[in-house]
Design an enzyme around this catalytic site. Structure first.
Site, PDB file in Angstrom:
ATOM      1  N   GLY B 147       0.533  -0.771   0.200  1.00  0.00           N
ATOM      2  CA  GLY B 147      -0.259  -0.095  -0.215  1.00  0.00           C
ATOM      3  C   GLY B 147       0.815   1.119  -0.198  1.00  0.00           C
ATOM      4  O   GLY B 147       1.459   1.387  -0.171  1.00  0.00           O
ATOM      5  N   CYS B 148      -0.130   2.304   0.530  1.00  0.00           N
ATOM      6  CA  CYS B 148       1.137   3.770   0.924  1.00  0.00           C
ATOM      7  C   CYS B 148       2.709   3.171   0.658  1.00  0.00           C
ATOM      8  O   CYS B 148       3.512   4.159   0.744  1.00  0.00           O
ATOM      9  CB  CYS B 148       0.284   4.789   1.571  1.00  0.00           C
ATOM     10  SG  CYS B 148      -1.684   5.230   1.208  1.00  0.00           S
ATOM     11  N   VAL B 149       2.774   2.780   1.600  1.00  0.00           N
ATOM     12  CA  VAL B 149       4.339   2.881   2.340  1.00  0.00           C
ATOM     13  C   VAL B 149       5.500   2.355   1.377  1.00  0.00           C
ATOM     14  O   VAL B 149       6.547   2.020   1.053  1.00  0.00           O
ATOM     15  CB  VAL B 149       4.378   1.135   3.546  1.00  0.00           C
ATOM     16  CG1 VAL B 149       4.645   0.061   3.013  1.00  0.00           C
ATOM     17  CG2 VAL B 149       5.748   2.063   4.528  1.00  0.00           C
ATOM     18  N   ALA B 150       4.422   1.234   0.107  1.00  0.00           N
ATOM     19  CA  ALA B 150       5.632   0.381  -0.319  1.00  0.00           C
ATOM     20  C   ALA B 150       6.479   1.693  -1.278  1.00  0.00           C
ATOM     21  O   ALA B 150       7.953   1.428  -2.002  1.00  0.00           O
ATOM     22  CB  ALA B 150       4.685  -0.428  -1.710  1.00  0.00           C
TER      23      ALA B 150
END
Lengths: 93, 360
Positions: B147-150
């Site tokens: 998700g957004c952390v990728a």
């Protein structure tokens, strides 16, 4: 408690248990934030659910006087009894 | 970070390409498009409009024209559209990034492809190889689900790889087409908020190992992942028959406030640094409350996250691509001096965070 407030209490119970996955009891004396642990999203989900069920509008100003489940039930019951004039587009089906 | 021989093996970030799809819709156009749909279930539409405006996003660049979305009903229709657009946008951003880095596809040794908005086998990196012609021995690591952390995690994992292969070049490609995950029939408040916040975009970071010729750009000195136990329902997808149904809790800003300060301070202390030593902050554009939580928890000045705020307002939250957009802006617009430190940070489903220590 008036009949309408009881109806609102039933709907509050349904929303917090079904939509917000609250496992405990829901009593009029409970604080919405402290006891039911509702965050901003939870409060919005609750407000939208009540607006949809009772065809009313709740505002930021309304929220100032609401702390407990009972406060909210009373507010919604009052609003149902004396609805705010709808905007033109809200009169559409 | 020094090797046993005393050499600095930190890879460098040479360029970051960014691309947005061509179909722009302002937030007001999107609200108008959603309004009829919302009215089928909801009474107070002004409240929903306010929720859309509260995320402070001015508009979104969409993979498809607005009128092309309603006919997409099944998971297959949405995902097929995702594969087509992801491949096109991916190609654009890879070519742009390699041009900026003055490299060719043949010089790429490893591609890390990250996304959470669609699935493909062969993965998009393979489809890109057929378009831009990477070497036949290039390595592929597709990563789905961070998700957004990728974006930050992808850079961190690519840097880990390049410490082992310091002569190599790696790409981190993030393609996120959030609009193609939207479940129109899900009229829940979390989905309505998500439909106001998330946009489409792609980014590609070019990283070169310490022994590769022509090193320039900030070096990735270190990284640190943080996993928060028992937070599975904070953010993510419920995979349903029609695709990806968003799971989004209002607890995200609270998690940031509770954890990020200790996480960042601990990470920096490992390298003999304090927050005051960090000149450049590259933060994921999670949303207004997440950015405010970063600022409050880390005691950052009012303009410190200016580029994150600008990116949020201009294009919305692009999931994993967002932090790479901010990184690219930082590389191109900031006159960083040699020796200055930076921190790139993002959070995502798990729930978890990734911090990357940069040095110019």
């Amino acid at each position: 408690m008036a009949e309408r407030e009881l109806e609102v209490m039933t709907e509050i119970h349904r929303i917090v248990t079904e939509e917000l996955e609250w496992k405990g009891a829901v009593e009029p004396s409970q604080d919405l934030i402290r006891d039911l642990q509702l965050d901003s999203l939870g409060l919005t989900v609750l407000a939208v659910g009540l607006e949809n069920r009772f065809r009313i509008r709740l505002s930021e100003e309304d929220a100032q006087g609401v702390r407990t489940v009972g406060d909210l039930a009373k507010l919604v019951a009052q609003r149902v009894a004396a609805p705010v004039e709808p905007q033109p587009e809200e009169a559409l089906p | 970070m020094l090797s046993a021989s005393g050499q600095d093996r930190s890879p460098s970030i040479r360029a970051v390409g960014r691309a947005l799809p061509p179909h722009y819709a302002s937030q007001e156009q999107l609200i108008a498009a959603f309004r009829e749909l919302w009215a089928t279930r909801h009474f107070n539409l002004e409240r929903l409009e306010d929720l859309h405006r509260a995320v402070q996003v001015g508009g979104r660049h969409l993979a498809l024209p607005l009128e092309a979305y309603p006919p997409l009903v099944t998971f297959q229709q949405r995902n097929d559209a995702w594969i087509r657009s992801a491949t096109e946008l991916g190609e654009t951003v890879v070519r742009q990034a390699l041009d900026a880095a003055e490299l060719t596809p043949g010089e790429v040794d490893h591609v890390f492809f990250v996304t959470v908005t669609g699935i493909a086998t062969p993965s998009i990196d393979a489809r890109l190889a057929n378009r831009v012609r990477f070497r036949e021995d290039f390595k592929r690591t597709p990563l789905f689900g961070l998700g957004c952390v990728a974006g930050a995690a992808g850079v961190a994992r690519a840097a880990d790889y390049l410490r082992g292969f310091p002569e190599h070049t790696a790409l981190v490609i993030a393609v996120e087409l959030c609009s193609l995950t939207l479940q129109r029939e899900d009229l829940s408040i979390p989905n309505i908020i998500a439909s106001g916040l998330f946009g489409d975009g792609a980014a590609c970071a070019v990283l070169r190992g310490a022994a590769a010729p022509g090193a320039r750009g900030p070096r990735v000195v270190a990284s640190r992942s943080v996993f928060y136990p028992d937070t599975e329902r904070i953010m993510g997808w419920d995979v349903v028959d029609t695709g990806f149904k968003v799971v989004l809790s209002a607890k995200v800003p609270g998690l940031v406030k509770d954890h990020i300060r200790g996480n960042v301070d601990g990470f920096l202390a490992q390298h003999g640094l304090k927050r005051e030593d960090i000149r450049h902050w590259v933060a994921h554009t999670g949303g207004p409350k997440v950015l405010e939580a970063f600022e409050e928890a880390l005691e950052l000045g009012p303009s410190t996250l200016e580029r994150s705020w600008a990116s949020l307002r201009e294009v919305g939250n692009l999931s994993s691509a967002s932090v790479l957009f901010v990184l690219g802006e930082t590389l191109e617009s900031v006159r960083a001096r040699p020796g200055e430190w930076g921190v790139m940070m993002a959070m995502g489903p798990g729930f978890g965070a990734e911090m990357v220590l940069l040095r110019w």
